[in-house]
Design a protein around this motif. Structure first.
Motif, PDB file in Angstrom:
ATOM      1  N   ALA A 125     -21.232   9.974  14.387  1.00 27.86           N
ATOM      2  CA  ALA A 125     -21.543  11.276  14.700  1.00 27.86           C
ATOM      3  C   ALA A 125     -23.003  11.646  15.251  1.00 27.86           C
ATOM      4  O   ALA A 125     -23.373  12.695  15.576  1.00 27.86           O
ATOM      5  CB  ALA A 125     -21.149  12.197  13.506  1.00 27.86           C
ATOM      6  N   GLY A 126     -24.054  10.492  15.062  1.00 27.43           N
ATOM      7  CA  GLY A 126     -25.346  10.814  15.096  1.00 27.43           C
ATOM      8  C   GLY A 126     -25.630  10.919  16.901  1.00 27.43           C
ATOM      9  O   GLY A 126     -26.716  11.718  17.029  1.00 27.43           O
ATOM     10  N   HIS A 161     -29.550  11.399  10.700  1.00 25.91           N
ATOM     11  CA  HIS A 161     -29.061  11.758   9.446  1.00 25.91           C
ATOM     12  C   HIS A 161     -28.454  13.361   9.511  1.00 25.91           C
ATOM     13  O   HIS A 161     -28.957  14.163  10.158  1.00 25.91           O
ATOM     14  CB  HIS A 161     -30.226  12.027   8.493  1.00 25.91           C
ATOM     15  CG  HIS A 161     -29.914  12.409   7.089  1.00 25.91           C
ATOM     16  ND1 HIS A 161     -29.379  13.627   6.652  1.00 25.91           N
ATOM     17  CD2 HIS A 161     -29.798  11.578   6.062  1.00 25.91           C
ATOM     18  CE1 HIS A 161     -29.300  13.390   5.388  1.00 25.91           C
ATOM     19  NE2 HIS A 161     -29.381  12.242   4.818  1.00 25.91           N
ATOM     20  N   ILE A 162     -27.284  13.625   8.936  1.00 29.30           N
ATOM     21  CA  ILE A 162     -26.507  14.773   9.052  1.00 29.30           C
ATOM     22  C   ILE A 162     -26.137  15.459   7.931  1.00 29.30           C
ATOM     23  O   ILE A 162     -25.783  14.685   7.135  1.00 29.30           O
ATOM     24  CB  ILE A 162     -25.282  14.431   9.989  1.00 29.30           C
ATOM     25  CG1 ILE A 162     -25.558  14.044  11.329  1.00 29.30           C
ATOM     26  CG2 ILE A 162     -24.500  15.689   9.955  1.00 29.30           C
ATOM     27  CD1 ILE A 162     -24.216  13.764  12.214  1.00 29.30           C
ATOM     28  N   ASP A 163     -26.438  16.740   7.744  1.00 32.53           N
ATOM     29  CA  ASP A 163     -26.238  17.293   6.513  1.00 32.53           C
ATOM     30  C   ASP A 163     -25.262  18.571   6.960  1.00 32.53           C
ATOM     31  O   ASP A 163     -25.683  19.319   7.713  1.00 32.53           O
ATOM     32  CB  ASP A 163     -27.323  17.794   5.751  1.00 32.53           C
ATOM     33  CG  ASP A 163     -28.277  16.698   4.996  1.00 32.53           C
ATOM     34  OD1 ASP A 163     -27.469  15.998   4.290  1.00 32.53           O
ATOM     35  OD2 ASP A 163     -29.305  16.696   5.153  1.00 32.53           O
ATOM     36  N   ARG A 164     -24.099  18.527   6.324  1.00 28.90           N
ATOM     37  CA  ARG A 164     -23.104  19.600   6.526  1.00 28.90           C
ATOM     38  C   ARG A 164     -22.465  20.382   5.290  1.00 28.90           C
ATOM     39  O   ARG A 164     -22.021  19.696   4.369  1.00 28.90           O
ATOM     40  CB  ARG A 164     -21.730  19.039   7.411  1.00 28.90           C
ATOM     41  CG  ARG A 164     -20.999  19.872   8.136  1.00 28.90           C
ATOM     42  CD  ARG A 164     -19.773  19.226   8.217  1.00 28.90           C
ATOM     43  NE  ARG A 164     -20.174  18.015   9.207  1.00 28.90           N
ATOM     44  CZ  ARG A 164     -19.773  18.036  10.571  1.00 28.90           C
ATOM     45  NH1 ARG A 164     -20.023  19.246  11.084  1.00 28.90           N
ATOM     46  NH2 ARG A 164     -20.115  16.909  11.277  1.00 28.90           N
ATOM     47  N   GLU A 165     -22.378  21.700   5.327  1.00 25.43           N
ATOM     48  CA  GLU A 165     -21.773  22.446   4.436  1.00 25.43           C
ATOM     49  C   GLU A 165     -20.391  22.752   4.944  1.00 25.43           C
ATOM     50  O   GLU A 165     -20.179  22.994   6.253  1.00 25.43           O
ATOM     51  CB  GLU A 165     -22.578  23.850   4.326  1.00 25.43           C
ATOM     52  CG  GLU A 165     -23.873  23.651   3.609  1.00 25.43           C
ATOM     53  CD  GLU A 165     -24.387  25.008   3.450  1.00 25.43           C
ATOM     54  OE1 GLU A 165     -25.310  25.110   2.655  1.00 25.43           O
ATOM     55  OE2 GLU A 165     -23.915  25.940   4.290  1.00 25.43           O
ATOM     56  N   ASN A 166     -19.281  22.589   4.204  1.00 24.24           N
ATOM     57  CA  ASN A 166     -18.009  22.481   4.475  1.00 24.24           C
ATOM     58  C   ASN A 166     -17.523  23.884   4.170  1.00 24.24           C
ATOM     59  O   ASN A 166     -17.256  24.352   3.067  1.00 24.24           O
ATOM     60  CB  ASN A 166     -17.108  21.312   3.773  1.00 24.24           C
ATOM     61  CG  ASN A 166     -17.595  20.237   4.235  1.00 24.24           C
ATOM     62  OD1 ASN A 166     -18.043  19.797   5.311  1.00 24.24           O
ATOM     63  ND2 ASN A 166     -17.770  19.251   3.230  1.00 24.24           N
ATOM     64  N   GLN A 167     -17.170  24.767   5.388  1.00 22.93           N
ATOM     65  CA  GLN A 167     -16.551  26.212   5.003  1.00 22.93           C
ATOM     66  C   GLN A 167     -15.309  26.373   4.936  1.00 22.93           C
ATOM     67  O   GLN A 167     -14.781  27.195   4.263  1.00 22.93           O
ATOM     68  CB  GLN A 167     -17.215  26.938   6.196  1.00 22.93           C
ATOM     69  CG  GLN A 167     -16.859  28.361   6.106  1.00 22.93           C
ATOM     70  CD  GLN A 167     -17.587  29.286   5.122  1.00 22.93           C
ATOM     71  OE1 GLN A 167     -18.419  29.913   5.383  1.00 22.93           O
ATOM     72  NE2 GLN A 167     -16.854  29.287   3.862  1.00 22.93           N
ATOM     73  N   GLN A 172     -23.835  11.987   6.656  1.00 20.12           N
ATOM     74  CA  GLN A 172     -23.522  11.164   7.428  1.00 20.12           C
ATOM     75  C   GLN A 172     -25.196  10.405   8.017  1.00 20.12           C
ATOM     76  O   GLN A 172     -25.855  11.265   8.286  1.00 20.12           O
ATOM     77  CB  GLN A 172     -22.645  11.028   8.421  1.00 20.12           C
ATOM     78  CG  GLN A 172     -22.345   9.597   9.073  1.00 20.12           C
ATOM     79  CD  GLN A 172     -21.406  10.027  10.319  1.00 20.12           C
ATOM     80  OE1 GLN A 172     -21.713   9.618  11.429  1.00 20.12           O
ATOM     81  NE2 GLN A 172     -20.300  10.622  10.028  1.00 20.12           N
ATOM     82  N   TYR A 173     -25.311   9.152   7.801  1.00 23.34           N
ATOM     83  CA  TYR A 173     -26.463   8.796   8.281  1.00 23.34           C
ATOM     84  C   TYR A 173     -26.608   7.208   8.484  1.00 23.34           C
ATOM     85  O   TYR A 173     -25.478   6.287   8.224  1.00 23.34           O
ATOM     86  CB  TYR A 173     -27.797   8.816   7.424  1.00 23.34           C
ATOM     87  CG  TYR A 173     -27.495   8.307   5.874  1.00 23.34           C
ATOM     88  CD1 TYR A 173     -27.809   6.935   5.654  1.00 23.34           C
ATOM     89  CD2 TYR A 173     -26.750   8.898   4.910  1.00 23.34           C
ATOM     90  CE1 TYR A 173     -27.763   6.505   4.209  1.00 23.34           C
ATOM     91  CE2 TYR A 173     -26.723   8.231   3.571  1.00 23.34           C
ATOM     92  CZ  TYR A 173     -27.319   6.944   3.599  1.00 23.34           C
ATOM     93  OH  TYR A 173     -26.746   6.356   2.159  1.00 23.34           O
ATOM     94  N   THR A 190     -24.674  -0.058   9.830  1.00 28.25           N
ATOM     95  CA  THR A 190     -23.463   0.544   8.881  1.00 28.25           C
ATOM     96  C   THR A 190     -23.988   1.948   8.668  1.00 28.25           C
ATOM     97  O   THR A 190     -24.905   2.410   8.631  1.00 28.25           O
ATOM     98  CB  THR A 190     -24.158   0.068   7.327  1.00 28.25           C
ATOM     99  OG1 THR A 190     -23.613  -1.378   7.313  1.00 28.25           O
ATOM    100  CG2 THR A 190     -23.110   0.670   6.488  1.00 28.25           C
ATOM    101  N   ILE A 191     -22.715   2.654   9.038  1.00 30.08           N
ATOM    102  CA  ILE A 191     -22.791   4.236   8.896  1.00 30.08           C
ATOM    103  C   ILE A 191     -22.511   4.651   7.568  1.00 30.08           C
ATOM    104  O   ILE A 191     -20.996   4.075   6.983  1.00 30.08           O
ATOM    105  CB  ILE A 191     -21.825   4.860   9.983  1.00 30.08           C
ATOM    106  CG1 ILE A 191     -22.489   4.352  11.523  1.00 30.08           C
ATOM    107  CG2 ILE A 191     -21.731   6.135   9.620  1.00 30.08           C
ATOM    108  CD1 ILE A 191     -21.321   4.736  12.603  1.00 30.08           C
ATOM    109  N   HIS A 192     -23.277   5.235   6.718  1.00 26.36           N
ATOM    110  CA  HIS A 192     -22.927   5.749   5.536  1.00 26.36           C
ATOM    111  C   HIS A 192     -22.282   7.246   5.357  1.00 26.36           C
ATOM    112  O   HIS A 192     -23.089   7.983   6.145  1.00 26.36           O
ATOM    113  CB  HIS A 192     -24.242   5.883   4.622  1.00 26.36           C
ATOM    114  CG  HIS A 192     -24.762   4.377   4.439  1.00 26.36           C
ATOM    115  ND1 HIS A 192     -24.397   3.372   3.454  1.00 26.36           N
ATOM    116  CD2 HIS A 192     -25.673   3.684   5.242  1.00 26.36           C
ATOM    117  CE1 HIS A 192     -24.877   2.425   3.486  1.00 26.36           C
ATOM    118  NE2 HIS A 192     -25.652   2.340   4.529  1.00 26.36           N
TER     119      HIS A 192
END
Length: 795
Positions: A194-195, A337-343, A359-360, A387-389
């Motif tokens: 998703a980067g 680096h992606i930070d997401r809050e799940n609504q 995800q990073y 590697t995608i974490h």
């Protein structure tokens, strides 16, 4: 352990290349190569390059490149000239390194004669294979997202599950999801996760977006059913720097930086790009609320409260160019680096207030390009391994309501599921893309393209599923997936280029090796492989100086994606019995271009079998299954009209009829494909004037209108569809809650350049009248929003 195919013929082919190279080096002649650019660093085509002592010469191509072969070693006077530019003469010793020549414009010549040439965008639009090209140069300073820009094109509809950073599903001429493949500069983008998602990439980072519908070019060899999206980054020839910053409603911030620095001899370069996306996505939505006391449901408007999204992406690169051993050798290192809050989940039936996901990845890659045999043989190799974490945290012991109130529940370990999640999964990629092109003759070019992908998954989840007998975490057992796509194409020109033909053959291979758990948690080792063949044909007929007809047909296969086979270790379970999708599609189109207007009409027909869809499984879970066959025609049209030199208008529409068949259900048979718009249209107007408030400024004002006809979450029997012709008006005799209603939105904006091209300010108001907007699976998107963007460029 799985092994990638390694044909012995490759070794023989490499030996042949060495023989050709060796034979060239024996002769006491050399080639003179170079690139001609203007003062802004852009390539200049149709420039004459003449050698006085030999009367030999050449003309620069669309990239500004020229080449003169078979020159005896010695000193020569080289003259570069052309209409609109000052003539330049150089003294050059042959052999020499490739020349880098900058021409100054000639004001007198420019006033007398106008030279017409074709840009890379025009060339891509006019190839035999159907392609829509979204030129981003004029849009780069607008505060617009790639989703908006692409949705203005015929045949394209991107649907999102929310605001910035939400999951997007692109629909292209009736195909959607993984049936459409994504590329960056001709290379499959799987390794970027998703980067580098097209919904997040700023428009000013790219040069253009190529949208192929149906048949793909050989260089984009992939297992796509309905086409692909190729993101083409900007090319630089001079020192360049650009920075932009956008601020918008819902605390949205978007920034980008792009820099490029070559040495004076044009043999070495370094550069980088970075962009940042953040939004609280706290817009208002209308949801169903359950009264905890009475148990009845009612609608209420609430503001999303746990929907933040933050994304960082950066890439640095360096390379060597125009040398004897490489035309371009580039090494890059990217990271995101992606930070997401799940609504909420796949629908808005339940609010989440604590779950987060991350995800990073760090991504090293290499690309090498070289032409051999006097330019007749061209080689392009790309390699990447990373590697995608991904991490999902769901540990709230209770649930949230839509007002943000928390309701504890000791029996739960998570709010999304009662089991909860602390998953940490690594998805490892190795991708090799090799492309070889050989000019057999001036009218015939052979091309080979091989893409080999090796994928593995390994992770952990202390709260996740385990094997019943051993108690091991199912995610801790590695799973492997190999995929190889081989393409071979022949492009031929006949009747002095009036007919251009592309014939392409493909071979698909995939192999799976994994350990899975059955419904009772027992370990099962899965090992399977698939092979398929495909063929495509595309022909272009010139019908005049400015018009042509093109026809294409393809029988193709789409191999399952890793996540469709392996699941995600959470709510999506694996399915190792998944079969490839198969499709036959045809296109017939006509295009006309003139200085005042352009018109393109394209008809298509699709038949798809074993369609892969994500469906419910065992009440709580879901998985991908082969559940659908679809077929049907479609029609799209696109027109642009330049009313004056400062005002132009454009419009397009798309109508498509993907209907399911062979269902075994008389009521469903022949229904339109669910959750798929079947008619949508766009209108736009653009006003542009120079010297509005000063001698160097420029103002651009634009307006866009979009309409999407109602469509349906479920299959609607044909006798319950709207009575109007083709279903374009009237109402379906169907439960309104399952209908995604007619939608129309308008956007108004302007850009202003006060001091030429260096500084630009852009303003935009989206969804001017604050209409309710519903998207994929009837999830509500943001209403009216305001956007302000500043861009500064040094060149």
């Amino acid at each position: 352990m799985l092994k990638a195919p390694c044909p012995n013929r490759i070794a023989l082919f490499l030996i042949a290349i060495l023989v050709i190279i060796s034979s060239d080096s024996i002769a006491q002649t050399a080639s003179l190569r170079g690139k001609v650019t203007d003062e802004s660093g852009q390539p200049v085509q149709y420039m004459s390059v003449f050698i006085k002592q030999t009367s030999s010469g050449a003309v620069t191509d669309k990239d500004g490149d020229f080449r003169i072969d078979n020159l005896p070693h010695g000193q020569y006077d080289v003259t570069i000239s052309g209409v609109g530019y000052t003539t330049q003469t150089l003294s050059v010793a042959v052999p020499s390194q490739p020349l880098s020549i900058t021409l100054a414009t000639s004001e007198e010549q420019l006033e007398e004669v106008t030279v017409e040439g074709k840009s890379e965008t025009q060339i891509a639009r006019e190839q035999p294979i159907k392609a829509d090209v979204v030129d981003l140069k004029a849009l780069s300073t607008q505060p617009a997202s790639m989703v908006e820009v692409m949705n203005r094109s015929a045949g394209i509809r991107i649907r999102q599950t929310g605001g910035l950073g939400s999951t997007a599903n692109l629909m292209l001429n009736g195909f959607q999801g993984s049936a459409i493949k994504y590329f960056k500069d001709d290379v499959p983008m799987d390794y970027l996760g998703a980067g580098y998602n097209y919904t997040l990439v700023p428009v000013n980072v790219l040069d253009r977006v190529e949208v192929y519908k149906g048949v793909l070019p050989t260089k984009l060899g992939a297992d796509a059913l309905g086409g692909c999206i190729n993101l083409v980054t900007k090319k630089f020839y001079k020192r360049y720097a650009e920075a932009s910053y956008e601020y918008a409603s819902f605390n949205t911030h978007r920034a980008s930086l792009n820099v490029f620095y070559p040495d004076t001899a044009n043999h070495f370069y370094v550069g980088g790009e970075a962009f940042y996306n953040h939004s609280d996505n706290n817009y208002e939505v209308t949801v169903d609320i359950t009264d905890p006391e009475k148990g009845n449901q009612f609608e209420d408007k609430v503001r999303l409260f746990h929907n933040r999204f933050t994304h960082y992406y950066g890439e640095i690169y360096g390379g060597i160019t125009n040398t004897g051993w490489a035309d371009d050798f580039r090494i890059s290192l990217a990271g995101y680096h992606i930070d997401r809050e799940n609504q909420h989940g796949s629908n808005m039936s339940q609010a989440f207030g604590a779950s987060t996901s991350t995800q990073y990845s760090v991504i090293p890659s290499l690309r090498y390009k070289k032409a051999f045999a006097k330019g007749r043989l061209r080689f392009d190799q790309f390699l990447v391994a990373n590697t995608i974490h991904t991490e999902l945290v769901d540990t709230a012991r209770g649930t949230y309501d839509w007002y943000g109130n928390f309701h504890p529940a000791s029996s739960r370990r998570g709010e999304i599921t009662t089991r909860g999640s602390m998953s940490d999964i690594g998805f490892s990629y190795f991708i090799s893309r090799s492309n070889i092109a050989l000019d057999v003759s001036p009218d015939h070019t052979l091309e080979w393209n091989v893409v080999h992908s090796r994928f593995s998954r390994k992770g952990s989840d202390p709260l996740g599923l385990t094997f019943a007998t051993s108690g091991r975490d199912i995610l801790s057992v590695p799973a492997y997936y190999n995929k190889t796509i081989v393409s071979m194409g022949l492009q031929s020109e006949f009747l002095e280029g009036r007919i251009v033909n592309n014939l392409i053959g493909k071979f698909y291979y995939s192999e799976i090796e994994a350990t899975d758990g059955d419904f009772y948690g027992n370990e099962e080792v899965r090992d399977a492989y698939y092979t398929r063949w495909g063929i495509a044909e595309a022909v272009k007929f010139l019908t005049g100086e400015r018009s042509f007809i093109r026809i294409s047909a393809e029988a193709t296969t789409r191999l399952p994606e890793p996540e469709e086979i392996f699941g995600d270790g959470n709510l999506k379970v694996s399915n190792f019995e998944l079969k490839p999708e198969r499709s036959f599609n045809t296109n017939l189109g006509y295009r006309f271009d003139s200085k005042r207007y352009s018109l393109e009409v394209n008809g298509f027909y699709r038949i798809t079998r074993d369609g892969i869809l994500n469906v419910p499984y065992n009440f709580l879970y879901n998985r991908h299954e082969n559940v659908e066959h679809t077929k049907g025609p479609g029609l799209e049209a696109d027109m642009t009209y330049n009313i004056t030199e400062w005002l132009n208008v454009n419009g397009n529409f798309t109508y498509q009829e993907p209907r399911i068949f062979d269902t075994g259900n008389a009521e469903k048979e022949g229904s339109r494909q669910r959750n798929t718009p079947y008619f949508f249209a766009n209108l736009g107007a653009n006003f542009s004037r120079a010297s509005v408030l000063g001698t160097r400024d420029r103002l651009q004002v634009y307006w866009y209108f979009t309409f999407v006809r109602e469509y349906y979450l479920d299959y609607v029997p044909k006798d319950r569809e709207p009575d109007g012709v083709l279903g374009l008006w009237g109402k379906a005799q169907f439960d309104a809650s399952r209908v995604i209603p007619n939608q129309s939105t308008q956007t108004l904006g302007f850009t202003y350049k006060p001091l030429g091209d260096h500084l630009t300010f852009g303003f935009q108001c989206k969804n001017i009248f604050n209409k309710d907007v519903f998207d994929n699976f009837k999830l509500q998107n943001a209403g009216r929003s305001f956007h302000l963007k500043a861009t500064y460029t040094i060149q």
